[in-house]
Scaffold this active site. Structure first.
Site, PDB file in Angstrom:
ATOM      1  N   ASP A  56      -7.128  -1.332   3.893  1.00 58.62           N
ATOM      2  CA  ASP A  56      -6.246  -2.433   3.516  1.00 58.62           C
ATOM      3  C   ASP A  56      -6.664  -3.755   4.157  1.00 58.62           C
ATOM      4  O   ASP A  56      -6.202  -4.825   3.749  1.00 58.62           O
ATOM      5  CB  ASP A  56      -4.803  -2.135   3.941  1.00 58.62           C
ATOM      6  CG  ASP A  56      -4.249  -0.915   3.228  1.00 58.62           C
ATOM      7  OD1 ASP A  56      -4.565  -0.754   2.041  1.00 58.62           O
ATOM      8  OD2 ASP A  56      -3.518  -0.142   3.859  1.00 58.62           O
ATOM      9  N   ASP A  63      -1.615  -0.660   5.923  1.00 58.88           N
ATOM     10  CA  ASP A  63      -1.776  -0.048   7.240  1.00 58.88           C
ATOM     11  C   ASP A  63      -3.204   0.350   7.564  1.00 58.88           C
ATOM     12  O   ASP A  63      -3.577   0.424   8.713  1.00 58.88           O
ATOM     13  CB  ASP A  63      -0.910   1.212   7.327  1.00 58.88           C
ATOM     14  CG  ASP A  63      -1.460   2.319   6.462  1.00 58.88           C
ATOM     15  OD1 ASP A  63      -1.674   2.056   5.265  1.00 58.88           O
ATOM     16  OD2 ASP A  63      -1.724   3.418   6.970  1.00 58.88           O
ATOM     17  N   ASP A  86       0.864  -1.165   0.000  1.00 60.57           N
ATOM     18  CA  ASP A  86       0.000   0.000   0.000  1.00 60.57           C
ATOM     19  C   ASP A  86       0.916   1.235   0.000  1.00 60.57           C
ATOM     20  O   ASP A  86       2.088   1.135   0.298  1.00 60.57           O
ATOM     21  CB  ASP A  86      -0.855  -0.074   1.269  1.00 60.57           C
ATOM     22  CG  ASP A  86      -1.508   1.239   1.605  1.00 60.57           C
ATOM     23  OD1 ASP A  86      -2.331   1.692   0.808  1.00 60.57           O
ATOM     24  OD2 ASP A  86      -1.211   1.786   2.681  1.00 60.57           O
TER      25      ASP A  86
END
Ligand code: ADP
Ligand code: MG
Length: 658
Positions: free
Chosen positions: A550, A546, A340
């Site tokens: 996600d 995080d 991410d």
């Protein structure tokens, strides 16, 4: 201006309050005491026996040796037998008693002693691993100074409630997670964040239970119950991890049952068949007993868990919590890595660089920022925290919002002073944001949009009409590029960036880390779909993220790793492993450590298999003396056990890190 000298505080000597040593002492473990007694009795009996002393002299000593070393395993084995499962321990005890029955007291005693000692070693290793984790909990003090109505009282930490105020004096350890109300100090947070330097703390800052206060006094508002503190969660997770079993281990245990029954049947056959053909009794029984011992799968059983648990403990020491042995076994098997952007590759501490009021909007910049901050205040997103911080910095009042809702990956909406405020992703992600007065811009180079400079833009809507664009700048995490390179090497494929942010900003960040495959503008479900597509194509995927957005992808991936400090609670809960210190470099290190653990498991299984095979053949084909069989069997078991513990060593981590 106050002189900087007034603010300079002497560095906190971190040795002021030593960490409480809490290693289990050797003789605190019952296994160790019984093994020692058994061995002592054996060593006392041995010279008497060998010197040909009468049986009344050494007989009771041997009896003591057998009882001390064989009582617990024997009882355990019988209990297992009642539950219709065959315990290898029981085979050992039976073999020893069998040896004694035919007058081979020495051989049987040796078996019992070696068996008890290796059992004690195993218990000690397990306990030491647990200790190093439990030791963390001891860092949080048992008592806290609670202040209420101006008076102070000492209470148990467990009795603290969210909202209580506690006083922390210089040099004391923090009793709870919370926020500083007043005071200023440096706090040594190495136990939680691994940062070597004490962090300055002033009102509004977060503090954590178990960290060490420096030279100032702090008043802290308790933000979490003791059981929910970061440190308590870390401990709970590690303990959970050691209670789970890796798939290889489960497989082995299923086979072990059948195998053990096979060993018993073969032993009986090996005993009764030669007897039926007139073989001498004692010799036949000895050979059958030896067979039973050397064929027992002790070393096989011990092949899997020690390497995995050692790797978990080692990773934990370096700030990566791997939640279970299952995960430890899995992480090394990945062949695709996806990361991410916001909060993972970037530090997750963005700042509002600019507020661009859109043309035709009559509101002032400050008013818009205050509205946006009010709407963002309940959100846990890094961008939200940046907006709130910007408003605070400017001293703007932040009203209490109602009707807050957030859409992960899109933004937030709330009612502020009766007005509907939305802060989030620009609706059409590819139209350049911030059209304010940009007609007459300079030459081409200067006309780069904020996105092209890697900045994130979010739009503020009031009552459905866009009023401003906030430009937020974040920085790349230290070591992001080398971590990405290491992950590429380990997985054998090029890492991919999956982000909800716009394409231009994502490309900019990716370029700084060496990632070329960028998928931008993704909603949480798009991230999941990307992961699923790889998994369907047979690529086991490691996803590092995080945010709340996600979490679904973390769950869908073969392995999910969450950034601990920036990470949302949901991501931490869903992930298989947590990078507590937010150091990206530890992600490839753990993958490499997992590889080493898997390699050690295979190595152990080979050692165990070869030893068992060789000893069995020796016993069947020639004559393997019982003590030698015992030594070979227990020796290989201990060897396999110790081999696994190698991953506890500091050098194992260092090797994994390069
Ligand atoms: P990433 O996938 O890179 O971590 P997110 O999916 O969390 O990013 O967010 C994607 C986009 O959604 C952000 O770039 C932003 O435009 C918008 N967004 C998400 N949450 C918020 C929020 N709380 N405030 C403002 N914008 C948000
Ligand atoms: Mg994120």
């Amino acid at each position: 201006m106050a002189s900087p000298v007034l603010h300079a505080r002497p560095p906190v000597p971190s040795a002021a309050v030593p960490l409480p040593p809490r290693r289990t002492r050797l003789f605190a473990l019952p296994e160790v005491r019984w093994a020692a007694l058994s061995a002592a009795a054996f060593l006392a009996a041995l010279p008497l026996d060998l010197a040909g002393a009468p049986a009344w002299a050494w007989g009771p000593l041997y009896a003591l040796c057998y009882a001390a070393g064989g009582w617990e395993p024997g009882r355990e084995g019988l209990r297992a037998l009642r539950g219709k499962s065959l315990d290898v321990d029981l085979l050992m005890v039976v073999a020893a008693i069998g040896a004694a029955a035919i007058g081979q007291f020495l051989d049987g005693g040796l078996l019992i002693v070696i068996f008890a000692v290796s059992g004690a070693l195993e218990a000690l290793a397990t306990r030491r691993t647990a200790d190093s984790v439990r030791g963390l909990l001891d860092l949080a003090p048992a008592k806290a100074a609670r202040v209420a109505n101006g008076s102070e009282e000492q209470v148990d930490v467990a009795a603290l409630r969210v909202g209580d105020t506690v006083l922390v004096r210089p040099g004391e350890r923090l009793p709870a997670d919370g926020t500083v109300l007043d005071g200023a100090s440096d706090v040594d947070q190495a136990t939680i964040t691994g940062e070597p330097l004490p962090a300055p703390k002033t009102p509004g800052d977060q503090v954590f239970a178990g960290t060490l206060n420096g030279t100032g006094a702090l008043r802290v508002r308790v933000g979490k119950d003791a059981a929910d503190s970061v440190i308590a969660r870390i401990v709970a997770m590690v303990e959970e991890a050691s209670a789970t079993k890796a798939p290889t281990q489960l497989f082995i245990e299923r086979i072990e049952q059948r195998y053990s029954v096979g060993v018993v049947v073969a032993t009986l056959a090996l005993f009764s068949l030669p007897l039926a053909f007139g073989a001498p009794f004692t010799e036949t029984l000895l050979r059958a007993m030896t067979f039973m011992i050397v064929a027992s799968p002790c070393a096989v059983v011990l092949a899997t868990m020690p390497p995995l648990l050692s790797a978990i403990a080692n990773a934990g020491r370096h700030g990566v919590l791997v939640k279970s042995a299952v995960v430890m076994e899995r992480l090394g098997a990945v062949d695709r890595v996806a990361l991410d952007k916001t909060g993972t590759l970037t530090a997750g501490t963005p700042r509002v660089a600019e507020v661009r009021v859109l043309p035709g909007c009559s509101m002032a910049e400050a008013e818009i920022l205050a509205l946006a901050a009010a709407a963002e205040a309940p959100s846990e997103h890094p961008l939200a925290r940046a907006v709130v911080a910007a408003a605070r910095e400017q001293g703007l009042p932040i009203a209490a919002a109602t009707g807050f809702s957030s859409e992960p990956g899109l933004g937030v909406r709330a009612l502020v002073d009766g007005r509907l405020v939305r802060v989030g992703r620009p609706r059409a992600p590819h139209t350049p944001a911030g059209g304010a007065g940009e007609q007459g811009r300079g030459p081409a180079e200067a006309r780069r949009t904020p996105e092209e400079e890697g900045r994130t833009t979010v739009v503020v809507d009031v009552e459905g009409a866009p009023v401003a664009v906030l430009v937020l700048a974040d920085r790349l995490r230290d070591g992001a590029a080398s971590a990405v390179a290491a992950l590429a090497r380990l997985s054998g494929t090029a890492p991919v960036l999956l982000t909800g942010d716009n394409e231009a900003a994502a490309r900019h960040v990716a370029a700084g880390t060496g990632i070329t495959d960028v998928r931008a503008g993704l909603l949480p479900e798009d991230k999941v779909e990307a992961v699923r597509a790889w998994e369907r194509a047979g690529q086991r995927t490691l996803f590092v993220g995080d945010g709340v957005n996600d979490a679904p992808a973390l769950a869908a991936a073969h392995g999910g790793v969450a950034m601990g400090r920036a990470g949302s609670d949901l991501a931490l809960e869903t992930a298989d492993a947590i990078v507590v210190r937010d150091e990206l470099a530890t992600v490839p290190a753990v993958v490499a450590l997992s590889r080493r653990a898997r390699a050690l498991v295979v190595q152990n299984l080979v050692i165990a298999g070869v030893c068992i095979g060789a000893l069995v053949i020796w016993d069947l084909a020639g004559h393997l003396p019982l003590p030698l069989g015992v030594a070979g069997h227990e020796g290989s078991t201990v060897l396999v056990g110790l081999n696994g513990l190698r991953l506890l060593r500091e050098s194992a981590w260092r090797k994994a890190s390069v």
